[in-house]
Design an enzyme around this catalytic site. Structure first.
Site, PDB file in Angstrom:
ATOM      1  N   CYS A 198       0.817  -1.217   0.000  1.00 22.38           N
ATOM      2  CA  CYS A 198       0.000   0.000   0.000  1.00 22.38           C
ATOM      3  C   CYS A 198       0.852   1.269   0.000  1.00 22.38           C
ATOM      4  CB  CYS A 198      -0.989  -0.049   1.165  1.00 22.38           C
ATOM      5  SG  CYS A 198      -2.484   0.955   0.924  1.00 22.38           S
ATOM      6  N   ARG A 250     -13.273   5.062  -2.887  1.00 19.55           N
ATOM      7  CA  ARG A 250     -12.107   4.326  -2.438  1.00 19.55           C
ATOM      8  C   ARG A 250     -12.192   2.870  -2.896  1.00 19.55           C
ATOM      9  NH1 ARG A 250      -8.766   6.434   1.408  1.00 19.55           N
ATOM     10  NH2 ARG A 250      -8.109   4.350   2.078  1.00 19.55           N
ATOM     11  N   HIS A 270      -3.610  -5.956   1.976  1.00 22.82           N
ATOM     12  CA  HIS A 270      -3.414  -6.166   3.406  1.00 22.82           C
ATOM     13  C   HIS A 270      -3.953  -7.561   3.731  1.00 22.82           C
ATOM     14  CE1 HIS A 270      -2.518  -1.884   3.957  1.00 22.82           C
ATOM     15  NE2 HIS A 270      -3.560  -1.619   3.186  1.00 22.82           N
TER      16      HIS A 270
END
Length: 242
Positions: free
Chosen positions: A94, A129, A195
């Site tokens: 990320c 997002r 993640h």
């Protein structure tokens, strides 16, 4: 393999360690010790120099301001660049992934120089997002099973001509460019938005890093029961939600 040793460096846990990304260091360390490798783990805080003698370097995700601070410190320090020049392996997630590219948008809304270790640059997405579970097929040259993970980012990462997509998404947003790519890699440097932590869901990635660091083609087998149960659960849940 007990005569082998591995130096594992976790970079800036005080700035870049969101969504349990430090779990990646735990999994790599565990997978190495299961093969009776001698592991030295070094957690490098942002006020400490980055050692250049590591074998595997891990970088996690973070908020926008810590990301800018991390990039500034890594540029000034120069240790990670020298380690890569020496053949070290780097895996980033990320915000860490964006830092390894040429440029990203910082918390002030301005372009921030990255380290240029991956031929990518990141912009800020204009739409919603990218949030949710992802399932993707990892580049076949890496010989790994499908990638499962969780993404939560506003960034959009564009690959340059020398960067290879780490994976192609079946569902999820990945790099956010609409071309189905997720992450990027070159010979020794890897980046992903996943993640999870991604190593807990995909322990074969940890094994890949270990093999590259040791320059071996295979590792002794280990008990995969827990990892496979987690993978199956998350893949089934994500598939059911689509």
């Amino acid at each position: 393999m007990s005569d082998s040793s591995l130096r594992l460096v976790w970079i800036y846990p005080d700035l870049l360690s969101t969504y349990g990304d430090q779990g990646n260091a735990l999994v790599v360390e565990r997978r190495a010790r299961q093969r009776r490798l001698n592991v030295t783990r070094i957690d490098v805080r942002s006020d400490q120099p980055v050692p250049t003698s590591g074998d595997i370097y891990l970088i996690g995700g973070g908020e926008d301001r810590p990301q800018r601070l991390a990039a500034e410190r890594l540029r000034r320090d120069g240790g990670l660049q020298r380690a890569v020049d020496n053949g070290a392996i780097v895996f980033s997630v990320c915000a860490g992934y964006q830092i390894l590219g040429h440029e990203f948008v910082n918390d002030l809304g301005r372009p921030e120089p990255g380290l240029g270790l991956l031929d990518v640059h990141s912009t800020r997405g204009e739409g919603a997002r990218c949030v949710g579970d992802v399932l993707a097929d990892i580049d076949e040259r890496l010989n790994l099973p499908p990638l499962t993970g969780f993404e939560n980012h506003q960034g959009v990462t564009h690959l340059g001509p020398t960067a290879r997509p780490f994976a192609k998404v079946r569902f999820g947003r990945g790099n956010g460019t609409g071309d189905g790519t997720e992450g990027a890699w070159n010979d020794t440097v890897f980046g992903t938005y996943m993640h999870g932590p991604v190593m807990a869901r995909n322990p074969q990635i940890a094994d890949l890093l270990i093999k590259l660091a040791l320059d071996v083609n295979a590792l002794p087998p280990v008990d995969e029961t827990w990892y496979e149960a987690l993978r199956d659960e998350r893949i089934a849940a994500a598939t059911a939600a689509t």
